[in-house]
Design a protein around this motif. Structure first.
Motif, PDB file in Angstrom:
ATOM      1  N   ASN E   2      17.831 -36.601  94.563  1.00 17.23           N
ATOM      2  CA  ASN E   2      16.505 -37.099  94.881  1.00 17.23           C
ATOM      3  C   ASN E   2      15.488 -35.970  94.959  1.00 17.23           C
ATOM      4  O   ASN E   2      15.846 -34.805  95.137  1.00 17.23           O
ATOM      5  N   ILE E   3      14.236 -36.350  94.817  1.00 21.21           N
ATOM      6  CA  ILE E   3      13.122 -35.411  94.929  1.00 21.21           C
ATOM      7  C   ILE E   3      12.519 -35.598  96.315  1.00 21.21           C
ATOM      8  O   ILE E   3      12.072 -36.692  96.653  1.00 21.21           O
ATOM      9  N   VAL E  41      19.293 -22.511  99.945  1.00 25.17           N
ATOM     10  CA  VAL E  41      18.409 -21.901  98.948  1.00 25.17           C
ATOM     11  C   VAL E  41      17.358 -21.013  99.596  1.00 25.17           C
ATOM     12  O   VAL E  41      16.995 -19.955  99.062  1.00 25.17           O
ATOM     13  N   ILE E  50      15.086 -30.662  95.017  1.00 26.04           N
ATOM     14  CA  ILE E  50      16.055 -31.692  94.696  1.00 26.04           C
ATOM     15  C   ILE E  50      17.163 -31.632  95.742  1.00 26.04           C
ATOM     16  O   ILE E  50      17.600 -30.553  96.135  1.00 26.04           O
ATOM     17  N   THR E  51      17.589 -32.789  96.208  1.00 32.48           N
ATOM     18  CA  THR E  51      18.634 -32.836  97.230  1.00 32.48           C
ATOM     19  C   THR E  51      19.864 -33.534  96.666  1.00 32.48           C
ATOM     20  O   THR E  51      19.761 -34.498  95.907  1.00 32.48           O
ATOM     21  N   ILE E  72      20.132 -29.119  99.903  1.00 34.89           N
ATOM     22  CA  ILE E  72      19.071 -28.772  98.958  1.00 34.89           C
ATOM     23  C   ILE E  72      19.682 -27.994  97.793  1.00 34.89           C
ATOM     24  O   ILE E  72      20.387 -27.010  98.000  1.00 34.89           O
ATOM     25  N   GLY E  73      19.436 -28.462  96.563  1.00 32.22           N
ATOM     26  CA  GLY E  73      20.044 -27.852  95.386  1.00 32.22           C
ATOM     27  C   GLY E  73      19.117 -26.975  94.580  1.00 32.22           C
ATOM     28  O   GLY E  73      19.560 -26.208  93.729  1.00 32.22           O
ATOM     29  N   GLY E  74      17.812 -27.048  94.832  1.00 28.40           N
ATOM     30  CA  GLY E  74      16.877 -26.214  94.084  1.00 28.40           C
ATOM     31  C   GLY E  74      15.447 -26.584  94.421  1.00 28.40           C
ATOM     32  O   GLY E  74      15.179 -27.661  94.957  1.00 28.40           O
ATOM     33  N   ILE E  75      14.549 -25.642  94.135  1.00 27.61           N
ATOM     34  CA  ILE E  75      13.108 -25.866  94.342  1.00 27.61           C
ATOM     35  C   ILE E  75      12.496 -26.234  92.995  1.00 27.61           C
ATOM     36  O   ILE E  75      12.741 -25.552  91.990  1.00 27.61           O
ATOM     37  N   ILE E  76      11.748 -27.314  92.947  1.00 25.76           N
ATOM     38  CA  ILE E  76      11.143 -27.766  91.696  1.00 25.76           C
ATOM     39  C   ILE E  76       9.903 -26.928  91.403  1.00 25.76           C
ATOM     40  O   ILE E  76       9.071 -26.704  92.291  1.00 25.76           O
ATOM     41  N   ASP E  77       9.792 -26.461  90.173  1.00 23.36           N
ATOM     42  CA  ASP E  77       8.696 -25.551  89.819  1.00 23.36           C
ATOM     43  C   ASP E  77       7.344 -26.248  89.779  1.00 23.36           C
ATOM     44  O   ASP E  77       6.368 -25.764  90.352  1.00 23.36           O
ATOM     45  N   TRP E  79       5.550 -29.676  90.513  1.00 27.12           N
ATOM     46  CA  TRP E  79       5.543 -31.021  91.057  1.00 27.12           C
ATOM     47  C   TRP E  79       4.353 -31.133  92.008  1.00 27.12           C
ATOM     48  O   TRP E  79       3.905 -30.138  92.556  1.00 27.12           O
TER      49      TRP E  79
END
Lengths: 86, 86, 86, 86, 86
Positions: E2-3, E41, E50-51, E72-77, E79
């Motif tokens: 999810n975002i 992260v 993204i979770t 948390i799997g990453g930061i969206i560049d 958005w």
């Protein structure tokens, strides 16, 4: 775990082998939504029960190979429809 | 487990290898929401079925390597649309 | 993980063996929906807690064989009903 | 499994190691809700796909160590927006 | 996956041992619903991320024994709040 009420048995003649010979119950939540749960406890229609979901449901079935995603984990002693809607 | 109704087959040409050669069905719930389930039982459109979700779906597929998250576990003997909306 | 509030204990005489001798709490979310969580932390009614779901719930119970799908993971230090509805 | 439509790629520079070098797509359901799925199939924006959730998503990724909870499992051959809203 | 957007840290003094010494963040979805995610992260309030849920959350935590169901799997560049409501 969720609090649900047993409504009646579920009869299925064509089943996958892993579900054979298990007792299945139709259960409802406080909104009346229906689900199907495996019953290793021995419940009767009208009982308020706690139900266990996800992979714990298989362990709660007493045999990890039983392919259930919802299993009845216990009968609640003191519960009523009024309390459900608190 | 949920109670759903088989609507039709699903045809997909490009698939991941683990889903190849399996039968997929589109199923709907009582609100008309659509999902896709693997069918090891052999169902026909219109059948009311119980569907198994989460990791138990893979075990119910008969081969743990099949990458499904929803598998048909049995055909319900006595069910009707009216009963669905009880 | 979700933020929930402990409301009271849950008493069940008939239980599956894996849940025997564990402490169960009724917890509610910010909409008042009720669930049942295993409590290895020692909470009191009114505490705001984080709850852990899916297979992690069993690990959080301290014994992987305990068949829970929801376990209390900690008590939140600073939380209030107002903040819940932000 | 769910039926979703690919909308566009997702770019994330800071990622956990297990997601590095994988292709991520934003997908939407028939209500327009957005999710993020790993794409081992090679899809294009506009494709209708089936998506696999829970632990099966990791197996479908082709490498169990990839930490995804949603993976595209195939492209649906015959689907349209009208059919989605049946 | 999810975002979600990071809103702030979560402080809990009483925790289960497996969550000790991990960073927890409160995250919200596009409807403002709050959840709690483990952060390997290093995110800041306001980051869109993204979770990862279910059992993959534990793998994403970098140590399978950490009892999280959301990581948390990453930061969206790229958005923005507008894009969220597309």
């Amino acid at each position: 775990m969720n609090i649900q009420r047993v409504t009646h048995d579920l009869v299925t003649t064509a089943r996958t082998p892993e579900l054979a010979h298990t007792s299945l119950r139709v259960v409802e939540d406080h909104k009346g939504n229906l689900e199907v749960a495996l019953d290793p406890v021995g419940t009767r229609p009208g009982d308020f029960v706690i139900t266990i979901a996800t992979s714990a449901a298989r362990h709660a079935a007493g045999d990890f190979r039983i392919t259930t995603d919802l299993t009845i984990g216990g009968i609640i002693d003191h519960w009523s429809e009024e309390r459900w809607h608190d």
